[in-house]
Design a protein around this motif. Structure first.
Motif, short mmCIF file in Angstrom:
data_model
loop_
_atom_site.label_atom_id
_atom_site.label_comp_id
_atom_site.label_asym_id
_atom_site.label_seq_id
_atom_site.Cartn_x
_atom_site.Cartn_y
_atom_site.Cartn_z
N VAL A 185 37.01 121.29 58.26
CA VAL A 185 38.33 121.83 58.58
C VAL A 185 38.64 121.57 60.05
CG1 VAL A 185 39.77 123.90 58.69
CG2 VAL A 185 38.11 123.63 56.83
N PHE A 186 39.83 121.05 60.30
CA PHE A 186 40.31 120.88 61.67
C PHE A 186 41.47 121.83 61.91
CE2 PHE A 186 37.80 117.15 61.24
CZ PHE A 186 37.45 116.76 62.54
N ILE A 187 41.33 122.65 62.93
CA ILE A 187 42.39 123.58 63.30
C ILE A 187 43.18 123.00 64.46
CG2 ILE A 187 42.90 125.91 64.12
CD1 ILE A 187 41.79 125.80 61.27
N SER A 188 44.49 123.02 64.33
CA SER A 188 45.37 122.43 65.34
C SER A 188 45.75 123.47 66.40
CB SER A 188 46.62 121.88 64.66
OG SER A 188 47.52 121.36 65.60
N ILE A 189 45.41 123.18 67.65
CA ILE A 189 45.78 124.04 68.79
C ILE A 189 46.13 123.14 69.97
CG2 ILE A 189 45.13 125.92 70.35
CD1 ILE A 189 42.89 126.66 68.42
N ASN A 190 47.34 123.22 70.46
CA ASN A 190 47.69 122.43 71.64
C ASN A 190 48.07 123.28 72.84
OD1 ASN A 190 50.22 123.30 70.92
ND2 ASN A 190 51.11 121.28 70.67
N GLN A 212 39.83 132.52 66.15
CA GLN A 212 39.06 133.38 65.26
C GLN A 212 38.76 132.69 63.93
OE1 GLN A 212 41.57 136.86 65.05
NE2 GLN A 212 40.80 137.72 66.97
N VAL A 213 39.71 131.88 63.46
CA VAL A 213 39.49 131.10 62.24
C VAL A 213 38.34 130.12 62.45
CG1 VAL A 213 40.47 129.34 60.73
CG2 VAL A 213 41.85 131.32 61.39
N ILE A 214 38.35 129.43 63.58
CA ILE A 214 37.25 128.50 63.90
C ILE A 214 35.92 129.23 63.89
CG2 ILE A 214 36.26 127.03 65.70
CD1 ILE A 214 39.11 126.32 66.55
N GLU A 215 35.90 130.39 64.51
CA GLU A 215 34.65 131.17 64.62
C GLU A 215 34.15 131.60 63.25
OE1 GLU A 215 32.92 134.91 67.28
OE2 GLU A 215 35.06 134.46 67.28
N LYS A 216 35.07 132.09 62.39
CA LYS A 216 34.67 132.58 61.07
C LYS A 216 34.21 131.44 60.16
CE LYS A 216 37.50 136.76 61.09
NZ LYS A 216 38.65 137.47 60.49
N LEU A 217 34.94 130.35 60.16
CA LEU A 217 34.55 129.21 59.33
C LEU A 217 33.19 128.68 59.77
CD1 LEU A 217 37.92 127.23 59.07
CD2 LEU A 217 36.84 128.61 57.29
N SER A 218 33.03 128.53 61.06
CA SER A 218 31.77 128.00 61.60
C SER A 218 30.60 128.91 61.27
CB SER A 218 31.90 127.83 63.12
OG SER A 218 30.73 127.30 63.67
N SER A 219 30.82 130.21 61.35
CA SER A 219 29.73 131.16 61.08
C SER A 219 29.33 131.16 59.61
CB SER A 219 30.16 132.58 61.49
OG SER A 219 31.21 133.06 60.67
N HIS A 220 30.18 130.62 58.74
CA HIS A 220 29.86 130.52 57.31
C HIS A 220 29.40 129.12 56.93
CE1 HIS A 220 31.84 134.43 57.07
NE2 HIS A 220 31.39 134.54 55.83
N GLY A 221 29.02 128.34 57.91
CA GLY A 221 28.43 127.03 57.64
C GLY A 221 29.43 125.94 57.34
N ILE A 222 30.71 126.19 57.60
CA ILE A 222 31.75 125.18 57.35
C ILE A 222 32.00 124.42 58.65
CG2 ILE A 222 34.14 124.81 56.65
CD1 ILE A 222 33.86 127.67 55.28
N PRO A 223 31.78 123.12 58.67
CA PRO A 223 31.99 122.36 59.90
C PRO A 223 33.47 122.36 60.31
CG PRO A 223 31.42 120.90 58.07
CD PRO A 223 31.30 122.28 57.56
N VAL A 224 33.69 122.63 61.60
CA VAL A 224 35.06 122.79 62.09
C VAL A 224 35.28 121.91 63.32
CG1 VAL A 224 36.82 124.46 62.77
CG2 VAL A 224 34.90 125.21 61.39
N GLY A 225 36.49 121.38 63.41
CA GLY A 225 36.90 120.65 64.59
C GLY A 225 38.25 121.17 65.06
N ILE A 226 38.74 120.61 66.15
CA ILE A 226 40.04 121.01 66.67
C ILE A 226 40.88 119.76 66.90
CG2 ILE A 226 39.07 121.03 68.99
CD1 ILE A 226 41.30 122.88 69.87
N MET A 227 42.15 119.86 66.57
CA MET A 227 43.11 118.83 66.94
C MET A 227 43.98 119.39 68.06
SD MET A 227 42.67 116.00 65.43
CE MET A 227 44.20 115.20 65.90
N CYS A 228 43.75 118.91 69.26
CA CYS A 228 44.56 119.32 70.41
C CYS A 228 45.80 118.43 70.41
CB CYS A 228 43.75 119.15 71.69
SG CYS A 228 44.57 119.80 73.16
#
Length: 354
Positions: A185-190, A212-228
Motif C-alpha cells: 500500500v502506498f499512501i499519498s502525502i504531499n 496513522q494509517v501507515i503506522e497501523k498497516l506496517s504494524s500488521h505486516g503490510i508493506p507500506v510506502g509513501i507517494m510524496c
C-alpha cells in the motif's frame, strides 16, 4: 459579480468538455444560482463497463496494469491528472469530476473473469491508477473490498495507492495477502500543513491520519510506502524533508514523487483555483511550475513529464533523494510475488494447498 470560493471542493467551476462542439456559459449569476454554486452536492451513477483491468502503456508511470472500480473522485484534489478522463464520459474535468461519480458495479465480476483468462500470469495489478479506490463511496459499495477478496482467492498480487483511512477496514485481507508478498500500500502525502491540505485536497483525511494509517498497516505486516506527490513548486516543495521523515518514522519503506504537471484542461482548472485560493502568491507558484516544464505547465515527454527539468526541478529531485537516503527509504525494490497465482482456484482445489 465575483464568484465566492466553494468550500469543500477543489475545482471552483466546470470547464468546457473538449469533445463537445458547443459550450454553454453563464453570463450573469443570479442570486439563487450563486447560492446553489456554493453547495454542489455529490451524485453517483451505476455503470457497467466491459472491462476493469487496463494495461498501462506509459513507461514512466510505475505500473503495468491498473484497475479502477470508480470513475471520478469525491476527494476533489485540484491537481488530479485523472480529471481529463471524465470528459470521455461526457462530463467536465472540473466540478463534475468530483461531484458526479460513476460506480462500476460489475467490477468484481469483471475482475474475476479477467483473472480466469488462460493468458493471464498474475502480474501485479495496481488499484487507483486513475482515481482513489477508497474514496467515500467505497464505504457503501465495497467494490475494492470485493476485488481484494478475489485477489486473495487467486493469489493475485495487488498494489494500492490511496489517501483515505478507509483502507484500514480491509487490513485483515491485506495482511493475509502480505504473508505471501501479495500486497503493498502506498499512501499519498504531499504536505503536512492542514491549511494547505484543506485547499489542495478538500475531502481527504488529514496528513496526521494518513501517517496513522501507515503506522497501523506496517504494524500488521503490510508493506507500506509513501507517494510524496505531486510536489507543487512554490507551495509544497519545502515540505519534502519533513514529509519523508514523518512517513519513515511511521513505518514506510519506500517513497516516490512526481512534480505537478497540468496537462489538458487541468491547467485551466488549477489556474482558476490558484488565483482564488492563493491570490497573494499565485503568480509565484504558477511561474515556479512553468520553470519545471520549459516555460509551460505541462511537458508530455516521457522521462521528463513526471519529474520536470531545469534548475528548480533538479533541486527538488536532489532534495528528495537526499532525504530518502537520510531516512533509509527505498533500500530495496518493491516487488510483489506472482508465483502464488493460480487462475483455477475457484474451480478446483489446489493439491499443494494444505
Amino acid at each position: 459579480m465575483e464568484r465566492s470560493y466553494i468550500q469543500g471542493r477543489g475545482a471552483q467551476k466546470n470547464v468546457h468538455n473538449v469533445f463537445f462542439k458547443d459550450e454553454y456559459v453563464q453570463e450573469h449569476i443570479e442570486g439563487i444560482d450563486e447560492w446553489e454554486q456554493d453547495k454542489p452536492k455529490t451524485a453517483f451513477s451505476i455503470v457497467h463497463p466491459k472491462s476493469i483491468v487496463n494495461k498501462v502503456d506509459s513507461p514512466d508511470v510505475g505500473m503495468a496494469y491498473s484497475a479502477n472500480p470508480y470513475q471520478g473522485c469525491e476527494h476533489g484534489c485540484i491537481y488530479c491528472y485523472a480529471r481529463n478522463s471524465h470528459q470521455y464520459w461526457g462530463m467536465s474535468a472540473g466540478l463534475d469530476f468530483e461531484t458526479k461519480i460513476l460506480v462500476k458495479q460489475n467490477a468484481p465480476k469483471l475482475f474475476r473473469e479477467f483473472l480466469k483468462k488462460k493468458t493471464w500470469k498474475g502480474e501485479t495489478i495496481s488499484l487507483s491508477g486513475n482515481t482513489d479506490c477508497y474514496q467515500p463511496l467505497e464505504r457503501k459499495f465495497k467494490l475494492t473490498q470485493a476485488i481484494l477478496k478475489i485477489a486473495l482467492e487467486f493469489g493475485q498480487p495487488i498494489s494500492i495507492i490511496s489517501k483515505n483511512s478507509l483502507v484500514l477496514r480491509d487490513m485483515d485481507i491485506l495482511a493475509e495477502m502480505a504473508k505471501k508478498n501479495l500486497s503493498a500500500v502506498f499512501i499519498s502525502i504531499n504536505s503536512l500543513t492542514e491549511d494547505t491540505r484543506l485547499l489542495l485536497e478538500p475531502r481527504t483525511v488529514t496528513a496526521k491520519q494518513r501517517l496513522q494509517v501507515i503506522e497501523k498497516l506496517s504494524s500488521h505486516g503490510i508493506p507500506v510506502g509513501i507517494m510524496c506527490a505531486p510536489v507543487i513548486p512554490g507551495l509544497t516543495d519545502h515540505e519534502i524533508p519533513k514529509v519523508l521523515k514523518a512517513a519513515a518514522d511511521a513505518g514506510a519503506q519506500w517513497a516516490g514523487y512526481t512534480n505537478v504537471r497540468l496537462n489538458g484542461e487541468i491547467g485551466k482548472i488549477f489556474q482558476d483555483w490558484l488565483f482564488q485560493a492563493y491570490p497573494d502568491r499565485a503568480n509565484k507558484i504558477w511561474h515556479s511550475i512553468q520553470s519545471c516544464h520549459q516555460g509551460k505547465v505541462n511537458n508530455s515527454e516521457f522521462g521528463n513529464r513526471m519529474r520536470g527539468s531545469g534548475q528548480l526541478a533538479d533541486i527538488i529531485n536532489n532534495n528528495f533523494k537526499l532525504h530518502c537516503k537520510r531516512n533509509k527509504l527505498n533500500l530495496k525494490p518493491m516487488v510483489l510475488d506472482s508465483s502464488h497465482f493460480n487462475n483455477r482456484r475457484d474451480n478446483q482445489l489446489n493439491l499443494f494447498d494444505f
